[in-house]
Motif scaffolding. Structure first.
Motif, PDB file in Angstrom:
ATOM      1  N   ALA A  71       6.468  21.514 -32.273  1.00 39.21           N
ATOM      2  CA  ALA A  71       8.386  21.717 -32.733  1.00 39.21           C
ATOM      3  C   ALA A  71       7.636  21.487 -34.297  1.00 39.21           C
ATOM      4  N   LEU A  72       7.259  20.962 -34.715  1.00 29.56           N
ATOM      5  CA  LEU A  72       7.295  20.880 -36.005  1.00 29.56           C
ATOM      6  C   LEU A  72       7.466  22.016 -37.087  1.00 29.56           C
ATOM      7  N   PRO A  73       6.321  23.789 -36.494  1.00 25.73           N
ATOM      8  CA  PRO A  73       6.567  24.893 -37.268  1.00 25.73           C
ATOM      9  C   PRO A  73       8.249  24.887 -36.766  1.00 25.73           C
ATOM     10  N   ALA A  74       8.352  24.625 -35.869  1.00 23.02           N
ATOM     11  CA  ALA A  74       9.497  25.465 -35.201  1.00 23.02           C
ATOM     12  C   ALA A  74      11.433  24.858 -35.763  1.00 23.02           C
ATOM     13  N   MET A  75      10.701  23.900 -36.235  1.00 21.70           N
ATOM     14  CA  MET A  75      11.949  23.397 -36.990  1.00 21.70           C
ATOM     15  C   MET A  75      11.460  24.208 -38.579  1.00 21.70           C
ATOM     16  N   SER A 123       7.239  13.917 -28.072  1.00 26.02           N
ATOM     17  CA  SER A 123       6.892  14.646 -28.790  1.00 26.02           C
ATOM     18  C   SER A 123       7.832  14.806 -29.734  1.00 26.02           C
ATOM     19  N   ILE A 124       8.262  15.369 -28.926  1.00 22.52           N
ATOM     20  CA  ILE A 124       9.715  16.307 -29.951  1.00 22.52           C
ATOM     21  C   ILE A 124      10.234  14.855 -31.024  1.00 22.52           C
ATOM     22  N   HIS A 125       9.962  14.037 -30.142  1.00 22.01           N
ATOM     23  CA  HIS A 125      10.882  12.696 -31.210  1.00 22.01           C
ATOM     24  C   HIS A 125       9.976  12.225 -32.197  1.00 22.01           C
ATOM     25  N   MET A 126       8.470  12.382 -32.571  1.00 23.60           N
ATOM     26  CA  MET A 126       7.753  12.633 -32.703  1.00 23.60           C
ATOM     27  C   MET A 126       8.027  13.341 -34.248  1.00 23.60           C
ATOM     28  N   GLY A 159      -0.897  17.194 -27.784  1.00 24.62           N
ATOM     29  CA  GLY A 159      -0.353  18.720 -27.714  1.00 24.62           C
ATOM     30  C   GLY A 159       1.314  18.840 -27.868  1.00 24.62           C
ATOM     31  N   PRO A 160       2.034  18.843 -26.758  1.00 23.98           N
ATOM     32  CA  PRO A 160       3.693  18.457 -27.344  1.00 23.98           C
ATOM     33  C   PRO A 160       4.449  18.162 -28.035  1.00 23.98           C
TER      34      PRO A 160
END
Length: 282
Positions: free
Chosen positions: A239-243, A173-176, A234-235
């Motif tokens: 990651a999007l707002p974290a980046m 999911s993080i890769h996506m 969900g996972p």
């Protein structure tokens, strides 16, 4: 895994058979991160039905009432006298001698939620997953090029039924998510799509992936099968707002659309300078 846990048998005994949609019961589809929760509960109920049939057969073989029996690994035994019991196969054969081939069914519908008006249940779910992610990035303020260095992912999926699979799902999911952040876009000139294949649709290469630390947190969900919730879509979300927040923390540029490309970062830094606001790291 759920069926094997209920029956107390080795996972290799459980096989998922392909079915023909012409003769199988209707299902609305495998999406919305619903498979573990919905199908898992249904599979558990079917396994509990089959377990009850095996317990009755074992009761006849051992002479002990069903209430005194318990399932152990590949065995059904008397709870207070574990040396007394039968193997799983012995119980299965005894049950088949009495009833023929054993069949069991299970179904699950989520409890009523929302109001009574039309559409009240739209968007509701019996359980929700939660995530908290931290991203570390390195950004070149001259070129706008950046790289994700490390990602910490704390995810609450209830009880992870298969920890390795859940951790792999979080990493995937993080890769996506990084693909959405760093370059994935469908570029048009008028009605013409300029990047119609995966050769031009920019997804991260393995060398662009950061180090990932997955932390599975949370408690068992009371409605989920053995306490499980979901680890499907969900996972990805956190990651999007974290980046985006990490890039903002590095160079002071807040981006409100994806992907966050180097030219947008450089343009944001230039806008800050024109407004008399120095680059955050200067």
């Amino acid at each position: 895994a759920i069926v094997a846990e209920v029956l107390g048998v080795d996972l290799e005994r459980v096989h998922v058979q392909r079915v023909d949609s012409d003769v199988s019961p209707i299902d609305i589809g495998s999406y919305s991160s619903r498979v573990t929760f919905m199908m898992g509960n249904a599979a558990r109920r079917a396994a509990e039905d089959l377990k009850a049939q095996l317990l009755r057969a074992a009761s006849h073989r051992t002479g002990h009432p069903v209430e005194q029996l318990e399932v152990a690994y590949e065995r059904i035994q008397v709870r207070h006298r574990p040396e007394v019991g039968v193997t799983f196969m012995e119980a299965l054969h005894a049950a088949m001698e009495r009833a023929g081939a054993l069949t069991a069914t299970g179904a699950y519908s989520s409890p009523p939620m929302g109001g009574s008006f039309k559409g009240a249940r739209a968007g509701t779910a019996p359980a929700y997953s939660f995530g908290a992610y931290v991203a570390e990035v390195a950004v070149d303020p001259e070129t706008g090029l950046y790289r994700a260095e490390k990602m910490w992912a704390a995810f609450d999926c209830g009880r992870p039924l298969n920890r390795l699979a859940v951790e792999g799902q979080v990493e995937g999911s993080i890769h996506m998510a990084l693909g959405q952040v760093m370059g994935e876009s469908m570029n048009y000139r008028g009605a013409r799509l300029l990047n119609p294949s995966l050769l031009e649709y920019k997804i991260p290469a393995p060398a662009q992936m950061p180090e990932i630390e997955v932390l599975l947190v949370g408690d068992d969900d009371p409605e989920g099968p053995f306490g499980a919730k979901e680890a499907g879509e969900g996972p990805l979300i956190a990651a999007l707002p974290a980046m985006g927040n990490a890039i903002y923390d590095a160079v002071g540029v807040r981006c409100y659309e994806l992907p966050i490309t180097p030219d947008r970062i450089v343009r944001g830094i230039e806008d800050r300078r024109k407004e008399g606001r120095a680059w955050k790291g200067a």
